[in-house]
Design a protein around this motif. Structure first.
Motif, PDB file in Angstrom:
ATOM      1  N   GLN A 117      47.391   2.208  -6.248  1.00 10.48           N
ATOM      2  CA  GLN A 117      48.522   2.974  -5.721  1.00 10.48           C
ATOM      3  C   GLN A 117      48.756   2.663  -4.248  1.00 10.48           C
ATOM      4  OE1 GLN A 117      49.240   6.768  -7.069  1.00 10.48           O
ATOM      5  NE2 GLN A 117      48.276   6.453  -9.047  1.00 10.48           N
ATOM      6  N   GLU A 131      35.472   5.534  -1.754  1.00  9.13           N
ATOM      7  CA  GLU A 131      36.925   5.773  -1.813  1.00  9.13           C
ATOM      8  C   GLU A 131      37.114   7.261  -2.113  1.00  9.13           C
ATOM      9  OE1 GLU A 131      39.070   3.118  -4.436  1.00  9.13           O
ATOM     10  OE2 GLU A 131      40.810   4.450  -4.508  1.00  9.13           O
ATOM     11  N   GLY A 177      39.573   9.992  -3.048  1.00 11.94           N
ATOM     12  CA  GLY A 177      40.900  10.032  -3.668  1.00 11.94           C
ATOM     13  C   GLY A 177      41.117   8.698  -4.369  1.00 11.94           C
ATOM     14  N   ALA A 220      42.410   8.487  -7.723  1.00  8.28           N
ATOM     15  CA  ALA A 220      43.445   8.616  -8.774  1.00  8.28           C
ATOM     16  C   ALA A 220      42.961   7.948 -10.069  1.00  8.28           C
ATOM     17  CB  ALA A 220      44.770   8.070  -8.271  1.00  8.28           C
ATOM     18  N   THR A 245      42.590   0.920  -7.493  1.00  6.63           N
ATOM     19  CA  THR A 245      42.046   0.279  -6.287  1.00  6.63           C
ATOM     20  C   THR A 245      40.540   0.096  -6.427  1.00  6.63           C
ATOM     21  OG1 THR A 245      43.787   1.200  -4.906  1.00  6.63           O
ATOM     22  CG2 THR A 245      41.767   0.573  -3.775  1.00  6.63           C
ATOM     23  N   ASP A 299      37.013  12.176  -6.443  1.00  7.61           N
ATOM     24  CA  ASP A 299      38.342  12.771  -6.681  1.00  7.61           C
ATOM     25  C   ASP A 299      38.139  14.123  -7.375  1.00  7.61           C
ATOM     26  OD1 ASP A 299      41.359  11.159  -6.900  1.00  7.61           O
ATOM     27  OD2 ASP A 299      41.188  13.170  -7.739  1.00  7.61           O
ATOM     28  N   THR A 300      39.146  14.969  -7.261  1.00 10.30           N
ATOM     29  CA  THR A 300      39.109  16.209  -8.048  1.00 10.30           C
ATOM     30  C   THR A 300      39.368  15.869  -9.519  1.00 10.30           C
ATOM     31  OG1 THR A 300      41.479  16.551  -7.783  1.00 10.30           O
ATOM     32  CG2 THR A 300      40.065  17.597  -6.146  1.00 10.30           C
ATOM     33  N   GLY A 326      44.153  16.465  -9.403  1.00 14.06           N
ATOM     34  CA  GLY A 326      45.246  16.523  -8.435  1.00 14.06           C
ATOM     35  C   GLY A 326      44.898  17.340  -7.201  1.00 14.06           C
ATOM     36  N   GLN A 384      45.392  23.685  -0.330  1.00 12.62           N
ATOM     37  CA  GLN A 384      45.531  22.535   0.580  1.00 12.62           C
ATOM     38  C   GLN A 384      46.962  22.002   0.520  1.00 12.62           C
ATOM     39  OE1 GLN A 384      42.371  19.786  -0.582  1.00 12.62           O
ATOM     40  NE2 GLN A 384      40.858  21.426  -0.468  1.00 12.62           N
ATOM     41  N   PHE A 424      49.165  14.173  -9.276  1.00 10.42           N
ATOM     42  CA  PHE A 424      47.949  13.546  -9.820  1.00 10.42           C
ATOM     43  C   PHE A 424      47.189  14.481 -10.760  1.00 10.42           C
ATOM     44  CE2 PHE A 424      48.957  11.736  -5.672  1.00 10.42           C
ATOM     45  CZ  PHE A 424      49.077  10.396  -6.010  1.00 10.42           C
ATOM     46  N   ALA A 441      34.802  16.061  -7.233  1.00  8.19           N
ATOM     47  CA  ALA A 441      34.590  17.062  -6.178  1.00  8.19           C
ATOM     48  C   ALA A 441      35.850  17.217  -5.341  1.00  8.19           C
ATOM     49  CB  ALA A 441      33.447  16.627  -5.264  1.00  8.19           C
ATOM     50  N   ASP A 442      35.981  18.395  -4.750  1.00  2.13           N
ATOM     51  CA  ASP A 442      36.982  18.621  -3.707  1.00  2.13           C
ATOM     52  C   ASP A 442      36.278  18.243  -2.404  1.00  2.13           C
ATOM     53  OD1 ASP A 442      38.475  19.666  -1.650  1.00  2.13           O
ATOM     54  OD2 ASP A 442      38.425  21.748  -2.372  1.00  2.13           O
ATOM     55  N   ILE A 443      36.789  17.275  -1.679  1.00  7.97           N
ATOM     56  CA  ILE A 443      36.085  16.786  -0.493  1.00  7.97           C
ATOM     57  C   ILE A 443      35.948  17.883   0.573  1.00  7.97           C
ATOM     58  CG2 ILE A 443      38.166  15.804   0.619  1.00  7.97           C
ATOM     59  CD1 ILE A 443      34.573  14.332   0.659  1.00  7.97           C
ATOM     60  N   ASP A 458      42.015   8.546   0.941  1.00  4.36           N
ATOM     61  CA  ASP A 458      43.361   8.455   0.353  1.00  4.36           C
ATOM     62  C   ASP A 458      43.673   9.736  -0.428  1.00  4.36           C
ATOM     63  OD1 ASP A 458      45.789   7.556  -0.477  1.00  4.36           O
ATOM     64  OD2 ASP A 458      45.047   5.993  -1.801  1.00  4.36           O
TER      65      ASP A 458
END
Ligand SMILES: C[S@@+](CC[C@H](N)C(=O)[O-])C[C@H]1O[C@@H](n2cnc3c(N)ncnc32)[C@H](O)[C@@H]1O
Length: 228
Positions: A28, A53, A55, A57, A61, A82-83, A86, A91, A108, A133-135, A153
């Motif tokens: 993306q 990385e 985020g 998705a 990448t 990533d969560t 989305g 946030q 997402f 995880a939620d960062i 990202d």
């Protein structure tokens, strides 16, 4: 983020068609930013530590860059966080109040860790480590250490800021951090998080192709070694 009926239908379609939809890595990142991230990985090839990385998705990448590392003979863990659900509603609300368009709120949400794992497998990158995880709330101890390169990202200001606070102390000397969406063109406020972090840590704001760029000072070479 609670999935809407539409998110659920999109998700079911993606899972059912994943074999056909994801035959090639679909990053993306825009081409020039994918180039920058690839270049950062090449530049930091000799810096010890994991590649992270935040985020990821659908993993486009991650698959592309995991392959890049293997092609150039670099064996480092590639950790993708990533969560897989989305944006976190509060946030997103924070940035929506500052102009981020509502239309992208569910961008997402139609995902899951299982789906991304399947996509990475079929793209030949089964070794990418996925962390759900939620960062913002993720314990820093759960991050790998040291880290040689990070792509942040996550689009929104709060998770960008939280990500930088958590990864910066773990960066190996010579390591690099890139933050996507710092150009405000898309309506995302990632730049706010980047600016806040740079101000707090007295770091110069540096941008290339709309990405925020930070470099950890390389390790000092001793005079004796340098003059040898
Ligand atoms: C632009 S996409 C990432 C694109 C991916 N890096 C690529 O190049 O294909 C943004 C991702 O950030 C994730 N995200 C947003 N807020 C997050 C948070 N607080 N913690 C972890 N991931 C988050 C979303 O779920 C979404 O998958």
């Amino acid at each position: 983020m609670a999935k809407t009926t539409r998110d659920r239908l999109t998700y079911l379609r993606r899972r059912a068609l994943a074999r056909w939809l994801y035959r090639r890595p679909l990053s993306q990142l825009s081409p020039e930013r994918l180039y920058l991230w690839s270049q950062a990985l090449i530049e930091t090839a000799d810096v010890p530590g994991a590649v992270v990385e935040i985020g990821c998705a659908s993993g486009g990448t991650s698959a592309h860059c995991d392959r890049l590392l293997r092609n150039i003979g670099v064996s480092k863990p590639y950790v993708a966080i990533d969560t897989f659900d989305g944006f976190v509603p509060e946030q997103f609300d924070h940035d929506a109040e500052r102009g981020t368009p509502e239309a992208v709120r569910h961008g997402f949400a139609a995902s899951s860790q299982i789906l991304v794992r399947q996509i990475l497998k079929q793209l030949g990158a089964p070794d990418v480590e996925l962390v759900q995880a939620d960062i913002v709330t993720m314990a820093p101890q759960s991050l790998p250490s040291p880290i040689s390169a990070v792509l942040v990202d996550v689009d929104l200001s709060q998770p960008v800021y939280a990500a930088l606070r958590k990864v910066w102390p773990l960066m190996a000397p010579g390591g690099m951090v890139l933050v996507d969406d710092c150009d405000l063109r898309t309506g995302f406020r990632a730049r706010d998080g980047f600016q806040r972090f740079c101000a707090e840590f007295a770091l110069a704001e540096d941008y290339t192709y709309g990405m925020g760029v930070l470099r950890r000072e390389p390790a000092q070479t001793s005079t004796a070694h340098a003059s040898a």
